[in-house]
Scaffold this active site. Structure first.
Site, PDB file in Angstrom:
ATOM      1  N   SER A 145      13.402   1.640  -8.093  1.00  0.00           N
ATOM      2  CA  SER A 145      14.257   2.833  -7.536  1.00  0.00           C
ATOM      3  C   SER A 145      13.653   3.805  -6.753  1.00  0.00           C
ATOM      4  CB  SER A 145      14.899   3.515  -8.718  1.00  0.00           C
ATOM      5  OG  SER A 145      13.986   4.190  -9.506  1.00  0.00           O
ATOM      6  N   GLU A 157      -0.749   1.753 -16.295  1.00  0.00           N
ATOM      7  CA  GLU A 157       0.536   2.559 -16.166  1.00  0.00           C
ATOM      8  C   GLU A 157       0.815   3.042 -17.376  1.00  0.00           C
ATOM      9  OE1 GLU A 157       2.946  -0.122 -12.782  1.00  0.00           O
ATOM     10  OE2 GLU A 157       3.030  -0.808 -15.001  1.00  0.00           O
ATOM     11  N   THR A 216       0.158   1.195  -5.204  1.00  0.00           N
ATOM     12  CA  THR A 216       1.587   1.164  -5.416  1.00  0.00           C
ATOM     13  C   THR A 216       1.919   2.043  -6.578  1.00  0.00           C
ATOM     14  OG1 THR A 216       1.210  -0.710  -6.606  1.00  0.00           O
ATOM     15  CG2 THR A 216       1.977  -1.255  -4.525  1.00  0.00           C
ATOM     16  N   THR A 253      -4.525  -8.968 -12.308  1.00  0.00           N
ATOM     17  CA  THR A 253      -3.411  -8.511 -11.420  1.00  0.00           C
ATOM     18  C   THR A 253      -4.121  -7.292 -10.382  1.00  0.00           C
ATOM     19  OG1 THR A 253      -1.816  -9.145 -12.652  1.00  0.00           O
ATOM     20  CG2 THR A 253      -1.330  -7.813 -11.032  1.00  0.00           C
ATOM     21  N   LYS A 283      -6.712  -1.945  -6.052  1.00  0.00           N
ATOM     22  CA  LYS A 283      -5.512  -1.566  -6.175  1.00  0.00           C
ATOM     23  C   LYS A 283      -4.896  -2.250  -7.627  1.00  0.00           C
ATOM     24  CE  LYS A 283      -1.594  -2.416  -5.823  1.00  0.00           C
ATOM     25  NZ  LYS A 283      -0.749  -3.128  -6.922  1.00  0.00           N
ATOM     26  N   ASN A 318       7.925   1.383 -15.537  1.00  0.00           N
ATOM     27  CA  ASN A 318       8.637  -0.042 -14.899  1.00  0.00           C
ATOM     28  C   ASN A 318      10.098  -0.128 -15.181  1.00  0.00           C
ATOM     29  OD1 ASN A 318       6.301  -2.159 -14.531  1.00  0.00           O
ATOM     30  ND2 ASN A 318       5.622  -0.706 -16.072  1.00  0.00           N
TER      31      ASN A 318
END
EC number: 2.3.1.35
Length: 505
Positions: free
Chosen positions: A505, A377, A253, A290, A279, A500
């Site tokens: 979007s 991230e 993702t 997660t 992932k 994030n």
């Protein structure tokens, strides 16, 4: 470099030998006490297995060059699946730079009894593969560990229910989609999962409950199962034994690189293979970290023993990493054992013949878990945090987690500031027993604080130079006991907010 997918063939019958009796001298291990997965069982695990922490070994995995050759997301016919896809669009979210902490995807050879295919279902607006299909040989055992999140998701509910019904016997398929989490979707989401399992079961001539499911993506969106079922024929035509790299890419993702791990082990003198992909990049925290992770071995291991192993080693691997302290609704780790190697079937997780396998399995899971942190991230720092001298391993882990998840600590890491005061702050707010007069804080081998005071040999310049590294360690001793724990984390940067802030979007 191109690969030609193998022609689809029916999975071979399991050749696993009948279970051999364990050696007379083999005493049951603490691992045998582990029960099935669930919230209450998870809490039992935490308490029952802590004495094992010091004995668990870390095994490093050899890495090879990044695998090449993936299937085209725009294939329009079974024949098109045969073409190489060197020019395929990059997986993951467009515009994200590859993490500076990324590691190359390892060379993963085929695992006997596992066939893999990927395709494009269209859950994303941009061109990319977002669907993974795995087919397993008859007789494959399966075990799983799932999120303890209060909301959960339809695919997590499905897997838990079906594994309970089948007791992990003869699982035949796995279907994974990226782009839609199918979480907080009620009965419509559950019905969508059931329809996909039914369609796959018909194609593979197996029961609904023999099909495992997993999803990742935006929460609150009902899975459009027609996007999967209408593509099953095409994807199935691409089943091959050699597609681990493509599989890892298809489930990404906000990941910036595909994640995989591989190891070989011996069971009673026979070589077996262990391979896995996962992932995860954000919404990463301990307590079933997660992510989605899928690991397969050609060893022959009974489902109950497999469940013991995956429950045990989740605790020392995936539950010891954190990116941002948030847990997901879709966390899933599934372990499959096809029984297609020449090794004898093992019925007990504590069987001494599994000693090497246990070590290598933990190593594969840890390798995958650490790659999640490396792809955090916006991450630019990979940090190992160790707490010693705690009242118990549980207490040490809570303190280490509090340090690792503190926004103030993590932003200091991002700014390359060895702000040890923030670490002391985090230690104190963990609400665990500590002796303030004995607390030590180190960055690598450099003492910032010793015995509750600023270290006499504190060197600000040396500290600043050390934390400019991409990877470093922080150690804390809280001076009340012998408990220790390690947690891996990353820094918190402006890029995390940017990623994030426009996630949907």
């Amino acid at each position: 470099m191109t690969r030609k997918p193998a022609k689809p063939t029916a999975p071979k019958k399991s050749k696993a030998a009948p279970a051999k009796p364990a050696a007379a001298t083999a005493a049951p291990t603490p691992a045998e006490i582990v029960g099935q997965v669930g919230a209450s069982v998870g809490q039992t695990l935490e308490r029952a297995l802590d004495p094992l922490t010091a004995a668990l070994k870390r095994a490093g995995l050899r890495r090879a060059e990044k695998a090449a050759g993936q299937f085209s997301p725009a294939a329009a016919s079974p024949e098109a699946v045969q073409a190489a896809k060197a020019s395929a669009p990059a997986p993951g979210k467009p515009g994200l730079a590859v993490s500076p902490l990324a590691v190359p995807f390892p060379t993963i050879p085929p695992i006997a009894g596992v066939e893999i295919a990927t395709g494009r279902a269209g859950f994303y607006k941009h061109q990319r593969e977002d669907l993974l299909l795995m087919r397993f040989a008859e007789g494959t055992s399966c075990a799983g560990v799932f999120t303890r999140h209060g909301v959960g998701s339809a695919p997590v509910d499905w897997c838990k229910r079906q594994l309970a019904a089948s007791k992990g016997e003869d699982v035949r398929a796995l279907v994974v989609n990226a782009g839609c989490a199918n979480s907080f979707t009620g009965k419509p989401g559950a019905d969508a999962v059931r329809r996909v399992a039914t369609a796959v079961g018909k194609r593979f001539d197996c029961r609904q409950r023999d099909v495992m499911m997993a999803s990742t993506g935006v929460i609150g969106v009902i899975l459009d199962d027609s996007k999967i079922t209408s593509n099953l024929r095409l994807v199935e035509a691409g089943l091959t034994e050699d597609a681990w790299a493509g599989a890892a890419a298809a489930i990404m993702t906000t990941d910036t690189f595909p994640k995989g791990a591989y190891a070989t082990a011996t069971i009673d003198g026979h070589e077996v293979r262990i391979a896995g992909i996962c992932k995860g990049s954000g919404m990463i925290a301990p307590d079933m970290a997660t992510m989605l992770a899928f690991v397969a071995t050609d060893a022959a291991i009974a489902p109950a023993a497999l469940q013991t192993l995956v429950s045990l080693y989740t605790r020392t691997t995936f539950n010891c990493v954190t990116v941002d302290g948030d847990r997901s609704t879709n966390d899933t780790l599934l372990l499959f054992a096809t029984g297609q190697s020449s090794a004898p079937r093992i019925a007990r997780a504590g069987d001494r013949r599994l000693a090497d396998f246990r070590e290598k399995l933990e190593a594969v899971l840890l390798d995958l878990a650490l790659q999640l942190v490396r792809d955090g991230e916006g991450a630019t720092k990979f940090v190992k945090i160790t707490v010693n001298g705690a009242e118990s391993p549980l207490s040490a882990r809570k303190i280490a987690r509090t340090i690792a998840e503190s926004p103030l600590v993590k932003t200091a890491f991002a700014g390359e500031d060895a702000n040890w005061g923030r670490i002391v702050m985090a230690v104190g707010r963990a609400d665990e027993p500590v002796n303030r007069e004995k607390i030590n804080v180190r960055f690598g081998d450099l003492y910032a604080a010793r015995d509750g005071l600023v270290s006499a040999d504190y060197d600000e310049a040396a500290m600043s130079k050390y934390v400019k590294r991409a990877e470093f360690e922080v150690s804390v001793d809280v001076g009340v006991g012998k408990g220790s724990a390690t947690v891996w984390t990353c820094d918190l940067t402006k890029q995390y907010v940017a990623i994030n802030g426009d996630y949907r979007s």
